[in-house]
Design a protein around this motif. Structure first.
Motif, mmCIF file in Angstrom:
data_model
loop_
_atom_site.group_PDB
_atom_site.id
_atom_site.type_symbol
_atom_site.label_atom_id
_atom_site.label_comp_id
_atom_site.label_asym_id
_atom_site.label_seq_id
_atom_site.Cartn_x
_atom_site.Cartn_y
_atom_site.Cartn_z
ATOM 1 N N ARG A 392 0.832 -1.198 0.000
ATOM 2 C CA ARG A 392 0.000 0.000 0.000
ATOM 3 C C ARG A 392 0.872 1.255 0.000
ATOM 4 O O ARG A 392 0.615 2.221 -0.729
ATOM 5 C CB ARG A 392 -0.901 -0.022 1.237
ATOM 6 N N ALA A 393 1.929 1.220 0.825
ATOM 7 C CA ALA A 393 2.829 2.360 0.895
ATOM 8 C C ALA A 393 3.557 2.559 -0.432
ATOM 9 O O ALA A 393 3.760 3.697 -0.874
ATOM 10 C CB ALA A 393 3.835 2.153 2.024
ATOM 11 N N MET A 394 3.950 1.455 -1.083
ATOM 12 C CA MET A 394 4.627 1.577 -2.377
ATOM 13 C C MET A 394 3.697 2.162 -3.428
ATOM 14 O O MET A 394 4.109 2.978 -4.253
ATOM 15 C CB MET A 394 5.131 0.197 -2.810
ATOM 16 N N GLU A 395 2.422 1.730 -3.398
ATOM 17 C CA GLU A 395 1.452 2.269 -4.353
ATOM 18 C C GLU A 395 1.290 3.779 -4.163
ATOM 19 O O GLU A 395 1.298 4.547 -5.129
ATOM 20 C CB GLU A 395 0.108 1.567 -4.157
ATOM 21 N N LEU A 396 1.144 4.216 -2.897
ATOM 22 C CA LEU A 396 0.997 5.642 -2.623
ATOM 23 C C LEU A 396 2.275 6.398 -2.968
ATOM 24 O O LEU A 396 2.221 7.540 -3.439
ATOM 25 C CB LEU A 396 0.630 5.852 -1.148
ATOM 26 N N HIS A 397 3.436 5.757 -2.741
ATOM 27 C CA HIS A 397 4.706 6.394 -3.072
ATOM 28 C C HIS A 397 4.809 6.641 -4.577
ATOM 29 O O HIS A 397 5.257 7.710 -5.020
ATOM 30 C CB HIS A 397 5.867 5.515 -2.600
ATOM 31 N N GLN A 398 4.357 5.660 -5.371
ATOM 32 C CA GLN A 398 4.394 5.816 -6.820
ATOM 33 C C GLN A 398 3.489 6.958 -7.274
ATOM 34 O O GLN A 398 3.835 7.738 -8.164
ATOM 35 C CB GLN A 398 3.989 4.507 -7.500
ATOM 36 N N ILE A 399 2.305 7.058 -6.645
ATOM 37 C CA ILE A 399 1.398 8.157 -6.980
ATOM 38 C C ILE A 399 2.044 9.494 -6.631
ATOM 39 O O ILE A 399 2.023 10.457 -7.417
ATOM 40 C CB ILE A 399 0.053 8.000 -6.243
ATOM 41 N N ALA A 400 2.651 9.555 -5.428
ATOM 42 C CA ALA A 400 3.251 10.807 -4.976
ATOM 43 C C ALA A 400 4.411 11.223 -5.873
ATOM 44 O O ALA A 400 4.572 12.407 -6.196
ATOM 45 C CB ALA A 400 3.718 10.662 -3.528
ATOM 46 N N VAL A 401 5.239 10.248 -6.284
ATOM 47 C CA VAL A 401 6.379 10.559 -7.148
ATOM 48 C C VAL A 401 5.907 11.151 -8.473
ATOM 49 O O VAL A 401 6.453 12.148 -8.963
ATOM 50 C CB VAL A 401 7.227 9.288 -7.382
ATOM 51 N N LYS A 402 4.868 10.553 -9.066
ATOM 52 C CA LYS A 402 4.362 11.054 -10.339
ATOM 53 C C LYS A 402 3.696 12.416 -10.186
ATOM 54 O O LYS A 402 3.771 13.260 -11.076
ATOM 55 C CB LYS A 402 3.387 10.052 -10.948
ATOM 56 N N SER A 403 3.037 12.633 -9.046
ATOM 57 C CA SER A 403 2.338 13.909 -8.865
ATOM 58 C C SER A 403 3.299 15.059 -8.578
ATOM 59 O O SER A 403 2.923 16.227 -8.699
ATOM 60 C CB SER A 403 1.317 13.798 -7.727
ATOM 61 N N MET A 404 4.544 14.745 -8.188
ATOM 62 C CA MET A 404 5.514 15.806 -7.912
ATOM 63 C C MET A 404 5.869 16.593 -9.170
ATOM 64 O O MET A 404 6.387 17.708 -9.094
ATOM 65 C CB MET A 404 6.786 15.204 -7.306
ATOM 66 N N ALA A 405 5.600 16.007 -10.324
ATOM 67 C CA ALA A 405 5.928 16.686 -11.581
ATOM 68 C C ALA A 405 4.963 17.819 -11.894
ATOM 69 O O ALA A 405 5.213 18.597 -12.820
ATOM 70 C CB ALA A 405 5.947 15.683 -12.731
ATOM 71 N N VAL A 406 3.867 17.915 -11.172
ATOM 72 C CA VAL A 406 2.879 18.962 -11.444
ATOM 73 C C VAL A 406 2.659 19.798 -10.192
ATOM 74 O O VAL A 406 2.822 19.327 -9.067
ATOM 75 C CB VAL A 406 1.533 18.361 -11.919
ATOM 76 N N ASP A 407 2.305 21.047 -10.403
ATOM 77 C CA ASP A 407 2.023 21.961 -9.298
ATOM 78 C C ASP A 407 0.952 22.939 -9.765
ATOM 79 O O ASP A 407 0.865 23.260 -10.950
ATOM 80 C CB ASP A 407 3.303 22.707 -8.894
ATOM 81 N N ARG A 408 0.127 23.389 -8.822
ATOM 82 C CA ARG A 408 -1.007 24.238 -9.168
ATOM 83 C C ARG A 408 -1.827 23.572 -10.270
ATOM 84 O O ARG A 408 -2.231 24.183 -11.253
ATOM 85 C CB ARG A 408 -0.523 25.618 -9.628
ATOM 86 N N HIS A 409 -2.080 22.296 -10.079
ATOM 87 C CA HIS A 409 -2.706 21.468 -11.099
ATOM 88 C C HIS A 409 -4.170 21.202 -10.769
ATOM 89 O O HIS A 409 -4.678 21.631 -9.722
ATOM 90 C CB HIS A 409 -1.955 20.135 -11.217
ATOM 91 N N VAL A 410 -4.834 20.502 -11.670
ATOM 92 C CA VAL A 410 -6.221 20.065 -11.474
ATOM 93 C C VAL A 410 -6.201 18.554 -11.244
ATOM 94 O O VAL A 410 -5.637 17.804 -12.044
ATOM 95 C CB VAL A 410 -7.095 20.393 -12.699
ATOM 96 N N VAL A 411 -6.807 18.109 -10.154
ATOM 97 C CA VAL A 411 -6.932 16.680 -9.884
ATOM 98 C C VAL A 411 -8.213 16.185 -10.550
ATOM 99 O O VAL A 411 -9.304 16.688 -10.257
ATOM 100 C CB VAL A 411 -6.964 16.391 -8.368
ATOM 101 N N ILE A 412 -8.069 15.241 -11.469
ATOM 102 C CA ILE A 412 -9.221 14.683 -12.190
ATOM 103 C C ILE A 412 -9.533 13.314 -11.602
ATOM 104 O O ILE A 412 -8.704 12.402 -11.653
ATOM 105 C CB ILE A 412 -8.924 14.558 -13.695
ATOM 106 N N CYS A 413 -10.709 13.174 -11.035
ATOM 107 C CA CYS A 413 -11.142 11.903 -10.447
ATOM 108 C C CYS A 413 -12.000 11.161 -11.470
ATOM 109 O O CYS A 413 -13.147 11.535 -11.719
ATOM 110 C CB CYS A 413 -11.938 12.145 -9.169
ATOM 111 N N GLY A 414 -11.430 10.120 -12.062
ATOM 112 C CA GLY A 414 -12.113 9.386 -13.119
ATOM 113 C C GLY A 414 -11.564 9.778 -14.472
ATOM 114 O O GLY A 414 -11.586 10.959 -14.842
ATOM 115 N N TYR A 415 -11.049 8.784 -15.212
ATOM 116 C CA TYR A 415 -10.417 9.088 -16.496
ATOM 117 C C TYR A 415 -11.116 8.354 -17.639
ATOM 118 O O TYR A 415 -10.482 7.779 -18.516
ATOM 119 C CB TYR A 415 -8.923 8.720 -16.456
ATOM 120 N N GLY A 416 -12.458 8.378 -17.594
ATOM 121 C CA GLY A 416 -13.226 7.874 -18.721
ATOM 122 C C GLY A 416 -13.244 8.906 -19.836
ATOM 123 O O GLY A 416 -12.362 9.764 -19.937
#
Length: 665
Positions: A392-416
């Motif tokens: 679980r921690a590794m999964e969240l770590h991967q999300i956090a690492v990828k999200s560090m590339a963006v700032d002042r961004h829009v979080v999109i919940c659902g990618y249909g």
């Protein structure tokens, strides 16, 4: 006649009352029917006699249940999930039946035929309960959710041969082999004829009936086909339910499948409820209380055995320990088809009564416990599997690492489709985004194309944190699931009460609840669709384009409060378009100790900065276009609209307690 009517009225009154109670506590209604049957049956209050006529009527509930299963039978779906369905699913059913045949007879001192029936019943899990719980938890598209659906699909298919097998097992020992062979031959011939030769006539017949444009005739035709094929299989010495299953499969290949499913639902639910009432009537409360220890032992043994077996088989199919345990826990209960098998002719003669009562009670209790086991399965997995916290921690770590590339961004919940279209628009405007979704296949394809999307449940606090919600400019919920959206809004409200949230929904049913939960705006597809229909209709009727656009703008202004000020003046006024290129919404959170607390909005003269206060959200309730006399309170979220520079100045005024300079002489 009077006694029959009295029994029916008692049955209906008890069923309505209990189903209302069970729905209010979020439990499936079929559990309520079982409880009703147990309470009013001959072994408890004795209000309803256990007569052959009642059982004959209830059997039609099984007929329509199997008809619905046949309607849902999809060959393309089976092919796409063949590894899970015919791999894990078939192995689970075969292993459970085999263990029932080998272990239960010596353990319970019963015949091997009873062991086979009990093994088949134990192999079934509750499709209705599990699918509903997974849908509520947004886990249907998760890795373990898809495997659970595959296993349930094979269990539903496995009921068909078991329905053929159980009545044949009731034959005397000397005639058993011949009865089984004859039943198999009959099933092969009947199914081959009906499925091989029935598709074209079925389609042609439904086309003829549909051209009459009579809803009553259409429903009568569905009942005729269902009961007619059930009668054919019954006349061939097979079960009524088998014919209904075939009828559903034949209709599933036509374009009338969804209409038929909708028309048949009231009959199915009513008669199926009566069937489960008759199952509950078989439960002898006195015998259960007298053997309470055995019932509890059977319940614990049943849940532990089935969860361990399914989890072990899941490991063989490459699942992780935590994923395998989740699958096992979610499928540990016994399902509705177990009662269908035990209610088949001959089953009660093969299984002794002293065994049947504890078994029925344990199965009923397993279904009652199923929603709670599934609800707390994640906690159980975390405490049981030592590596769960690490994965679980590794999964969240991967999300956090990828999200560090963006700032002042829009979080999109659902990618249909909706989420992907939004992402493309944001890309064109050079606005960063970070998307969360629960479909691994979609994520894999989108990520390969360069989209910023990862696997994650937006309804969980830690996932939103890893997605950079503290740095985000806005959050958009693009999936059409109001209950899931409310879960996301609850987390956002506790973490970032100032964050603007836009929610997509199908219609205006949940708009008030979503706005009360903290949504800055709710976009209803029905409204946008109706606006487009109206605009096209007006233009085709000769109304000038500019007037149509003004009409659409006026309607949107009255509906979408956050867009007030955007659609001002003529749409072709280029000066207005140049004046507000960077106008945006911004939320200001009034933290404890802010000097503006206790003062009115009007005191800050925000209109002098060309900033509009579009809303105030206070304790989960949003007030639109608040008056200048509105007092500012601690914890308020003030929504501002204006240019970047103007909003910055307005925020400074609100947070620093600005006061106008006094004018001299």
């Amino acid at each position: 006649m009077t006694d029959t009517l009295q029994s029916i009225l008692l049955l209906l009154a008890a069923a309505v009352l209990v189903v209302v109670v069970f729905r209010s506590i979020k439990l499936p209604p079929l559990l309520g029917y079982l409880v009703v049957g147990t309470a009013i049956g001959p072994h408890a209050l004795g209000l309803i006699p256990d007569t052959p006529e009642t059982h004959a009527l209830a059997e039609f509930g099984v007929v329509f249940l199997m008809f619905s299963i046949g309607l849902e039978f999809s060959l393309p779906k089976l092919i796409s999930m063949r590894r899970i369905v015919f791999g894990l699913g078939s192995l689970q059913v075969v292993a459970t039946v085999a263990i029932g045949v080998l272990l239960l007879p010596p353990l319970l001192e019963i015949d091997w035929r009873a062991g086979l029936i009990l093994g088949g019943a134990i192999a079934m899990s509750s499709t209705a309960i599990v699918i509903k719980m997974l849908a509520d938890r947004l886990e249907l598209d998760s890795a373990h959710g898809r495997q659970i659906v595959g296993v349930l699909l094979f269990q539903d298919l496995a009921v068909v041969p078991l329905l053929i097998l159980v009545p044949a097992l009731a034959q005397p020992a000397g005639e058993l082999a011949g009865a089984l062979a004859l039943a198999g031959l009959k099933a092969f011939v009947v199914l081959s004829v009906l499925l091989g030769l029935g598709q074209r006539p079925m389609r042609a017949w439904f086309n003829l009936v549909a051209r009459q444009y009579s809803p009553e005739l259409f429903i009568l035709n569905v009942l005729l086909i269902t009961l007619g094929l059930a009668y054919i299989t019954h006349a061939a010495g097979l079960s009524l339910a088998l014919g209904a299953f075939v009828a559903g499969m034949l209709i599933a290949e036509t374009e009338y499948r969804y209409q038929v499913e909708d028309d048949i639902k009231p009959f199915r639910d009513l008669l199926l409820g009566l069937f489960f009432v008759t199952v509950g009537m078989q439960l002898d409360i006195g015998a259960v209380v007298g053997n309470l220890g055995w019932v509890i032992l059977a319940l614990v043994g049943l849940l532990a055995f089935k969860a361990a077996l399914i989890a072990g088989l899941s490991l063989l199919f490459g699942n992780s320990k935590d994923g395998a345990l989740r699958i096992g826990l979610d499928l540990a209960q016994v399902g509705e088809f177990a009662f269908v098998l035990l209610a088949q002719p001959g089953a009660s003669d093969i299984i002794p009564g002293n065994i049947m009562q504890p078994v029925l009670a344990a199965m009923l209790l397993s279904m009652l416990l199923a929603p709670f086991v599934i609800e707390y399965s994640e906690r159980i997995v975390r405490r049981t599997v030592g590596t769960e916290w690490l994965s679980r921690a590794m999964e969240l770590h991967q999300i956090a690492v990828k999200s560090m590339a963006v700032d002042r961004h829009v979080v999109i919940c659902g990618y249909g489709r909706c989420g992907q279209n939004l992402a493309r628009v944001l890309d064109q405007e050079n606005i960063g985004y970070f998307a969360l979704d629960l479909d691994p296949a979609r994520i894999r394809d989108a990520a390969a194309a360069g989209d910023t999307v990862v696997y994650g449940d937006a309804g969980k606090r830690e996932v939103l944190t890893a997605a950079g919600i503290t740095r985000a400019r806005a959050l958009v919920i693009t999936f059409n699931d109001p209950h899931a959206a409310l879960r996301v809004l609850e987390q956002v409200h506790t973490m970032r009460p100032d964050l603007p949230v836009i929610v997509r929904t199908l219609d205006d049913t949940y708009i008030d609840r979503l706005e009360a939960a903290g949504a800055s705006e709710v976009v209803a597809e029905v409204m946008e669709g109706s606006l487009m229909l109206a605009s096209h209709a007006l233009m085709l009727l000769g109304v000038p384009v500019r007037r149509v656009l003004r009409r659409v703008q006026a309607t949107r202004e009255s509906r979408y409060h956050v867009l007030r000020g955007v659609f001002r003046g003529d749409v072709h006024d280029e000066a207005d378009g140049a004046e507000r290129p960077h106008s945006r919404l911004h939320s200001v959170f009034i933290a404890p100790g802010v000097p503006s607390i206790g003062r009115t909005i009007g005191e800050f003269s925000l209109q002098d900065l060309a900033v509009e206060v579009t809303a105030i959200r206070r304790r989960g309730v949003k007030s639109l276009s608040p008056a200048a006399e509105t007092l500012i309170e601690q914890g308020d979220v003030i929504v501002l609209f204006g240019s970047d520079d103007a909003i910055g100045a307005a925020e400074i005024r609100l947070l620093q307690g600005w006061r106008p300079k006094s004018r001299e002489g």
